[in-house]
Design an enzyme around this catalytic site. Structure first.
Site, PDB file in Angstrom:
ATOM      1  N   PRO A   1      11.689  -3.769  -1.944  1.00 21.91           N
ATOM      2  CG  PRO A   1      12.461  -3.702  -4.138  1.00 21.91           C
ATOM      3  CD  PRO A   1      11.282  -3.423  -3.302  1.00 21.91           C
ATOM      4  CD  GLU A   2      14.554  -3.755   4.026  1.00 22.82           C
ATOM      5  OE1 GLU A   2      15.558  -3.460   4.690  1.00 22.82           O
ATOM      6  OE2 GLU A   2      13.686  -4.541   4.432  1.00 22.82           O
TER       7      GLU A   2
ATOM      8  CE  LYS B   1      13.409   1.416   2.658  1.00 22.32           C
ATOM      9  NZ  LYS B   1      12.140   1.185   3.360  1.00 22.32           N
TER      10      LYS B   1
ATOM     11  NE  ARG C   1       6.878  -0.613   8.263  1.00 19.01           N
ATOM     12  CZ  ARG C   1       7.808  -0.721   7.340  1.00 19.01           C
ATOM     13  NH1 ARG C   1       8.421  -1.857   7.138  1.00 19.01           N
ATOM     14  NH2 ARG C   1       8.126   0.309   6.598  1.00 19.01           N
TER      15      ARG C   1
END
Ligand SMILES: [Zn+2]
Length: 303
Positions: free
Chosen positions: A2-3, A72, A293
């Site tokens: 989750p961000e 986060k 990424r």
């Protein structure tokens, strides 16, 4: 993942349910998932029985006094100057179930064959029970996350080590442009993911913000014109706020503190959509590897 929007959603929901409540009991099912203090534990895989015991004992009888977030990290403030610092990493879930609903199964995964399950499940690592009923469950399929209990001094150490930059929700144009100028050789996508520059953005919201700003993720930060930096700063805030209003994004495992999926995933325009037509121009979106990424973007619209 989750961000920021997902953590912020969980924070707001838990705050409503838990502020002022007293912890009756704590059950640590996987001791490797909890840590006491700021230090590294000797055996990260197996955890430490002594630390798990201190973790549970210290929390018992304490009151939840407030909630915070840094990037986060979710921070739960506990009476006596303690803080529970939680990082959900890839697949962490924090779900509060009121006493009367503990027998009601929840759908906690978007995986194809996922079925509703009762908590605790085999992925529940910590249970926190509250006086007056209700339990907070910490689940984590991949087990990359953790809960850390810290006093004031240890909390300062943990935050210093994280080195978080400006919170992505608090971005202002001047500071943003300064940060860009300090790292002129970085690719803009890498820059957005660097928590020491701006805290809270991950892969999803970096891709979505860059698309909204029509800026290619491959650009170097130093190449952005002042007007582009302004547009990007405002796109980031807008995307994050809209995502929070929709309860964040659910890919596989993210659910909010009520065990429900976020609705922002339906509004993703580029993230995870490589090969699909661009919503703006119809040409296929492209995935490009940057470091470890992947960035997904429209080579036609994003320059
Ligand atoms: Zn396009």
């Amino acid at each position: 993942m989750p961000e920021l929007p997902e953590v912020e959603t969980i924070k707001r929901q838990l705050e409503k349910k838990l502020r002022g409540r007293t912890i009756r009991n704590v059950l640590v099912r996987s001791r490797a998932m909890v840590k006491f203090g700021a230090g590294k534990i000797p055996n990260a895989k197996r955890g430490s029985a002594a630390q798990a015991k201190k973790f549970a004992q210290t929390l018992r009888g304490k009151k939840i006094t407030g909630f915070g977030r840094s990037g986060k990290f979710l921070i739960i403030e506990i009476s006596g100057g303690w803080r529970l610092v939680i990082h959900l990493r890839m697949t962490g879930q924090l779900i509060f179930i009121a006493g009367g609903n503990l027998k009601r199964p929840l759908l906690l995964s978007r995986a194809k064959r996922a079925q509703k399950e009762l908590l605790p499940s085999k992925h529940t690592h910590v249970e926190i029970e509250f006086s007056g009923g209700g339990k907070l469950f910490y689940n984590d399929v991949r087990k990359f996350g953790h809960m850390r209990l810290a006093n004031n001094r240890d909390f300062e150490k943990i935050m210093a080590r994280a080195g978080h930059g400006m919170d992505a929700l608090e971005i202002n144009a001047a500071h943003f442009s300064n940060l860009l100028n300090l790292r002129p050789q970085k690719r803009i996508k890498d820059f957005l993911l660097d928590q020491t520059a701006i805290a809270g953005i991950g892969n999803i919201y970096a891709d979505e913000a860059l698309f909204a700003a029509r800026i290619s993720p491959l650009r170097k930060t130093g190449s952005l014109a002042p007007a582009e930096s302004l547009i990007l700063a405002s796109a980031i805030k807008k995307i994050l706020r809209t995502a929070i209003n929709h309860g964040g994004s659910s890919l596989k495992n993210y659910v909010n503190a009520r065990g429900a999926a976020g609705k922002f995933s339906a509004r993703h325009k580029v993230y995870g959509k490589s090969g699909k037509p661009c919503r703006n121009c119809g040409k296929p979106l492209r995935a490009h590897r940057i470091g470890s990424r992947t960035a997904t973007f429209c080579p036609n619209c994003q320059r």
